[in-house]
Scaffold this motif. Sequence first.
Motif, PDB file in Angstrom:
ATOM      1  N   GLU A 101     -11.034 -41.910 -32.878  1.00  0.00           N
ATOM      2  CA  GLU A 101      -9.996 -42.504 -32.029  1.00  0.00           C
ATOM      3  C   GLU A 101      -8.738 -42.850 -32.805  1.00  0.00           C
ATOM      4  OE1 GLU A 101      -9.771 -42.838 -28.833  1.00  0.00           O
ATOM      5  OE2 GLU A 101     -11.719 -41.914 -28.453  1.00  0.00           O
ATOM      6  N   ARG A 102      -8.902 -43.294 -34.044  1.00  0.00           N
ATOM      7  CA  ARG A 102      -7.729 -43.657 -34.848  1.00  0.00           C
ATOM      8  C   ARG A 102      -6.869 -42.427 -35.140  1.00  0.00           C
ATOM      9  NH1 ARG A 102      -7.911 -46.885 -40.667  1.00  0.00           N
ATOM     10  NH2 ARG A 102      -5.645 -46.997 -40.969  1.00  0.00           N
ATOM     11  N   PHE A 103      -7.529 -41.336 -35.548  1.00  0.00           N
ATOM     12  CA  PHE A 103      -6.800 -40.107 -35.823  1.00  0.00           C
ATOM     13  C   PHE A 103      -6.232 -39.535 -34.524  1.00  0.00           C
ATOM     14  CE2 PHE A 103      -6.094 -35.691 -36.900  1.00  0.00           C
ATOM     15  CZ  PHE A 103      -5.658 -35.747 -38.210  1.00  0.00           C
ATOM     16  N   LYS A 104      -6.992 -39.645 -33.442  1.00  0.00           N
ATOM     17  CA  LYS A 104      -6.543 -39.153 -32.145  1.00  0.00           C
ATOM     18  C   LYS A 104      -5.247 -39.842 -31.727  1.00  0.00           C
ATOM     19  CE  LYS A 104      -8.024 -38.910 -27.299  1.00  0.00           C
ATOM     20  NZ  LYS A 104      -9.156 -39.157 -26.366  1.00  0.00           N
ATOM     21  N   SER A 105      -5.142 -41.138 -31.989  1.00  0.00           N
ATOM     22  CA  SER A 105      -3.934 -41.876 -31.634  1.00  0.00           C
ATOM     23  C   SER A 105      -2.720 -41.324 -32.377  1.00  0.00           C
ATOM     24  CB  SER A 105      -4.131 -43.362 -31.951  1.00  0.00           C
ATOM     25  OG  SER A 105      -2.952 -44.084 -31.698  1.00  0.00           O
ATOM     26  N   ARG A 106      -2.890 -41.041 -33.652  1.00  0.00           N
ATOM     27  CA  ARG A 106      -1.791 -40.465 -34.442  1.00  0.00           C
ATOM     28  C   ARG A 106      -1.419 -39.077 -33.913  1.00  0.00           C
ATOM     29  NH1 ARG A 106      -3.970 -40.245 -40.229  1.00  0.00           N
ATOM     30  NH2 ARG A 106      -1.850 -39.516 -40.699  1.00  0.00           N
ATOM     31  N   LEU A 107      -2.439 -38.310 -33.562  1.00  0.00           N
ATOM     32  CA  LEU A 107      -2.195 -36.964 -33.045  1.00  0.00           C
ATOM     33  C   LEU A 107      -1.445 -37.024 -31.719  1.00  0.00           C
ATOM     34  CD1 LEU A 107      -2.573 -33.906 -32.964  1.00  0.00           C
ATOM     35  CD2 LEU A 107      -4.904 -34.280 -32.107  1.00  0.00           C
ATOM     36  N   LEU A 108      -1.861 -37.900 -30.827  1.00  0.00           N
ATOM     37  CA  LEU A 108      -1.193 -38.032 -29.533  1.00  0.00           C
ATOM     38  C   LEU A 108       0.282 -38.377 -29.691  1.00  0.00           C
ATOM     39  CD1 LEU A 108      -3.951 -39.906 -27.496  1.00  0.00           C
ATOM     40  CD2 LEU A 108      -3.002 -37.643 -26.966  1.00  0.00           C
ATOM     41  N   GLN A 109       0.588 -39.262 -30.650  1.00  0.00           N
ATOM     42  CA  GLN A 109       1.976 -39.650 -30.876  1.00  0.00           C
ATOM     43  C   GLN A 109       2.802 -38.452 -31.337  1.00  0.00           C
ATOM     44  OE1 GLN A 109       3.595 -42.769 -30.289  1.00  0.00           O
ATOM     45  NE2 GLN A 109       5.234 -41.251 -30.485  1.00  0.00           N
ATOM     46  N   ARG A 110       2.229 -37.646 -32.207  1.00  0.00           N
ATOM     47  CA  ARG A 110       2.969 -36.481 -32.700  1.00  0.00           C
ATOM     48  C   ARG A 110       3.131 -35.436 -31.604  1.00  0.00           C
ATOM     49  NH1 ARG A 110       1.601 -35.853 -39.159  1.00  0.00           N
ATOM     50  NH2 ARG A 110       1.418 -38.078 -39.546  1.00  0.00           N
ATOM     51  N   LEU A 111       2.126 -35.275 -30.770  1.00  0.00           N
ATOM     52  CA  LEU A 111       2.258 -34.345 -29.651  1.00  0.00           C
ATOM     53  C   LEU A 111       3.392 -34.772 -28.723  1.00  0.00           C
ATOM     54  CD1 LEU A 111      -1.532 -33.804 -28.843  1.00  0.00           C
ATOM     55  CD2 LEU A 111       0.036 -32.097 -29.787  1.00  0.00           C
ATOM     56  N   GLU A 112       3.484 -36.069 -28.457  1.00  0.00           N
ATOM     57  CA  GLU A 112       4.564 -36.567 -27.605  1.00  0.00           C
ATOM     58  C   GLU A 112       5.922 -36.394 -28.276  1.00  0.00           C
ATOM     59  OE1 GLU A 112       4.514 -37.550 -24.458  1.00  0.00           O
ATOM     60  OE2 GLU A 112       2.407 -36.918 -24.513  1.00  0.00           O
ATOM     61  N   ASN A 113       5.970 -36.577 -29.590  1.00  0.00           N
ATOM     62  CA  ASN A 113       7.230 -36.380 -30.320  1.00  0.00           C
ATOM     63  C   ASN A 113       7.719 -34.943 -30.204  1.00  0.00           C
ATOM     64  OD1 ASN A 113       7.221 -39.053 -31.117  1.00  0.00           O
ATOM     65  ND2 ASN A 113       6.410 -38.642 -33.163  1.00  0.00           N
ATOM     66  N   ILE A 114       6.781 -33.995 -30.255  1.00  0.00           N
ATOM     67  CA  ILE A 114       7.171 -32.591 -30.120  1.00  0.00           C
ATOM     68  C   ILE A 114       7.708 -32.331 -28.715  1.00  0.00           C
ATOM     69  CG2 ILE A 114       6.291 -30.223 -30.051  1.00  0.00           C
ATOM     70  CD1 ILE A 114       4.421 -30.965 -32.341  1.00  0.00           C
ATOM     71  N   LYS A 115       7.050 -32.864 -27.703  1.00  0.00           N
ATOM     72  CA  LYS A 115       7.538 -32.704 -26.326  1.00  0.00           C
ATOM     73  C   LYS A 115       8.937 -33.282 -26.163  1.00  0.00           C
ATOM     74  CE  LYS A 115       2.941 -32.923 -24.194  1.00  0.00           C
ATOM     75  NZ  LYS A 115       2.081 -33.688 -23.249  1.00  0.00           N
ATOM     76  N   SER A 116       9.249 -34.297 -26.979  1.00  0.00           N
ATOM     77  CA  SER A 116      10.565 -34.944 -26.897  1.00  0.00           C
ATOM     78  C   SER A 116      11.619 -34.236 -27.742  1.00  0.00           C
ATOM     79  CB  SER A 116      10.456 -36.407 -27.342  1.00  0.00           C
ATOM     80  OG  SER A 116       9.566 -37.116 -26.509  1.00  0.00           O
ATOM     81  N   GLY A 117      11.233 -33.172 -28.435  1.00  0.00           N
ATOM     82  CA  GLY A 117      12.222 -32.403 -29.177  1.00  0.00           C
ATOM     83  C   GLY A 117      12.049 -32.339 -30.672  1.00  0.00           C
ATOM     84  N   THR A 118      11.178 -33.164 -31.254  1.00  0.00           N
ATOM     85  CA  THR A 118      10.910 -33.096 -32.692  1.00  0.00           C
ATOM     86  C   THR A 118      10.123 -31.827 -32.990  1.00  0.00           C
ATOM     87  OG1 THR A 118      10.831 -35.499 -32.759  1.00  0.00           O
ATOM     88  CG2 THR A 118       9.958 -34.326 -34.673  1.00  0.00           C
ATOM     89  N   ARG A 119      10.358 -31.234 -34.146  1.00  0.00           N
ATOM     90  CA  ARG A 119       9.637 -30.018 -34.511  1.00  0.00           C
ATOM     91  C   ARG A 119       9.051 -30.164 -35.929  1.00  0.00           C
ATOM     92  NH1 ARG A 119       9.792 -29.737 -30.073  1.00  0.00           N
ATOM     93  NH2 ARG A 119      10.521 -28.106 -28.607  1.00  0.00           N
ATOM     94  N   ASP A 120       8.102 -29.299 -36.195  1.00  0.00           N
ATOM     95  CA  ASP A 120       7.523 -29.161 -37.528  1.00  0.00           C
ATOM     96  C   ASP A 120       6.786 -30.424 -37.974  1.00  0.00           C
ATOM     97  OD1 ASP A 120       6.837 -27.769 -39.781  1.00  0.00           O
ATOM     98  OD2 ASP A 120       8.742 -28.096 -40.813  1.00  0.00           O
ATOM     99  N   LEU A 121       5.861 -30.897 -37.161  1.00  0.00           N
ATOM    100  CA  LEU A 121       5.014 -32.027 -37.506  1.00  0.00           C
ATOM    101  C   LEU A 121       3.615 -31.522 -37.849  1.00  0.00           C
ATOM    102  CD1 LEU A 121       6.016 -34.526 -34.660  1.00  0.00           C
ATOM    103  CD2 LEU A 121       6.910 -34.414 -36.997  1.00  0.00           C
ATOM    104  N   TYR A 122       3.000 -32.127 -38.855  1.00  0.00           N
ATOM    105  CA  TYR A 122       1.673 -31.654 -39.261  1.00  0.00           C
ATOM    106  C   TYR A 122       0.998 -32.721 -40.105  1.00  0.00           C
ATOM    107  CZ  TYR A 122       4.614 -30.351 -43.265  1.00  0.00           C
ATOM    108  OH  TYR A 122       5.519 -30.357 -44.289  1.00  0.00           O
ATOM    109  N   PHE A 123      -0.323 -32.571 -40.248  1.00  0.00           N
ATOM    110  CA  PHE A 123      -1.115 -33.460 -41.079  1.00  0.00           C
ATOM    111  C   PHE A 123      -1.436 -32.766 -42.390  1.00  0.00           C
ATOM    112  CE2 PHE A 123      -2.012 -34.824 -36.733  1.00  0.00           C
ATOM    113  CZ  PHE A 123      -1.882 -36.192 -36.829  1.00  0.00           C
TER     114      PHE A 123
END
Length: 477
Positions: free
Chosen positions: A455-477
Motif C-alpha cells: 500500500e505504501r508503494f502503491k500510494s507513491r505510484l498513484l501520485q506519479r500516475l496522476e502527475n503524468i495525467k496532469s502533464g508531467t513526463r518521464d517519471l520512474y522508480f
Amino acid sequence: MSIIYTPQQYKLADKAQENFIDADEIHQILEAAKSPHADDVRRIISKSLNKARLSLQETAVLLNADSPELVQEIKDAAKELKERVYGKRIVLFAPLYVGNLCINNCTYCGFRNENKDQKRTTLTLDDLKLEVKALEDAGHKRLILVYGEHPKYDANFIAETVKTVYGVKHKNGEIRRLNINAAPLDVEGFKTVADAGIGTYQIFQETYHRETYDKVHKSGPKKDYDWRVTGLDRAMTGGIDDLGIGALLGLYDWRFEILGLLRHVNHLESVFNIGPHTISFPRLQDASGIDVDSKWKVSDADFTRLVAILRLAVPYTGLILTAREPAEIRDEVLQYGVSQIDGGTNIELKGYSADEDEQNLDKEQFVISDNRSLNEVMDELVQKGFIPSFCTACYRKDRTGEHFMEFSVPGFIKRFCQPNAMLTLVEYLEDYAPQSTKEKGYKLIEEELANYEDERFKSRLLQRLENIKSGTRDLYF
C-alpha cells in the motif's frame, strides 16, 4: 556508465582470447542427455522455478525432452517463472537501420557485399532526424540502431548518430534509450561508443558452430570467428556493461546453438561477474540474394519450445523476439518467457519517414512477418493482460552491469518493472493512443492497482500516475 576495466582486471579475461566454445564438449553434453527420464526433467524444472540458473547439462536434458507432456510442463513452468521474475510487463522498442553498406559476404543476409541487387544507403544526419521524429510521433521511447559492417560505420560514426538521435525531441516525444547492433570494435572503439551514452551493445555470433560459421561467412572481417566471439569482452573492457548476445537459428542444429548461447553466458559471468542483459534468437528468414541450407530450419513447435527452455535456463536475462516472427507465434511465446518485442517495425532504410510507395521492401535485410503498427501491438498486449512498457529506468538509475544482476538474479527487478511499465503506459495513453486503446489501457491499470499488496508503494505510484495525467513526463522508480 560503468567504470572501464583496467588492464590488470582484464587479465582475468585472458581466456576470452581463446575459443571458449568447444563444439565437442557441447555435442557430448547433448548426447549424454538423450532420452531423459521424466523425473529428471521435473527436478530441473523445479530448480529453475526457484530462480536458479541451469547448467549446460541440465539444459541439455530439457532440450532432449521430446514427449508432448514434458514439453507442455516446460512451457507451463516458463510461463510461471516469467510471471515471478518480470510480472506482466513487455518492453517495446523499434529497430532503426542507419546504413546497409557491408564488406562481408554472409550467405544468409540480404546486405552481403555480393548481393548486387541490394540498394546501398546510409542515412544522413538529417535523414536520421526525420526517422526519429516519425518514431517519436508513433510513441516510441526505445530504439536499437543497426549498422552494416563497413569502415564508414566506425566508432566515431556510431557515436555521432547516437548523439543525433538523443537530440531529437518532438512534442512530448524523445528517445530515452538507444541500443546498438553493430560490428565488434576494438577496446578504444567501445570506449568512444560508451561515452555517447548507449544502453546495450548487441553482437550476435549467428552460429556458435565453428565449421558452419566458416561455411556461411565467405569473406570479410566477419569471417574471423574468434574476433567476433570475444567482441563483448572488449566491450566490457571499454566500459559497456550492458551486453546482448544472439544466435541466428537455422544455420545449424538449434539445440547446439542454445547450449552455445549458454556457454557464452557462463563465460561472461565467470570472467566479469556479469551475464548478458538480453539474449536474441531470431529464426532465419528469406531475403534478397541469400543462399543457405534448409536442413536446419527450425519448426514452429521447436521454436516455441526453445523459448521456454531459454527462460528456464537463464531466469534473469531479457529475451528478445523480433517481428521476423508472425503475430501468432509472437503472441504464443510471449507467455513462455519473451520480455522484449519490437512494434511498428520497418527495416527499410528511411522506412519510417517515407511514404509506402517510396519503400523498397523486397530489398530489406530479411523478411518481416509481423507488420502490425505500434498501436495495434499495444492494443493486443493490453487485451491479453500484458502491460506494454517503454521503461528506461534501469539504464538511467545505473541499474546496469553488476548492479542490474544484483536486482535481477534474485527476481527483485519485478518490484520496479511493473510500476515503471504502468507509468510509461500512461504516457503513451495520454499522448498517442486512440480512444479505444486508451480505455482498455486504463482498465488494465485499474485492475493491476486493485491487486497491489504494498500500500505504501502503491500510494507513491498513484501520485506519479496522476502527475503524468496532469502533464508531467518521464517519471520512474
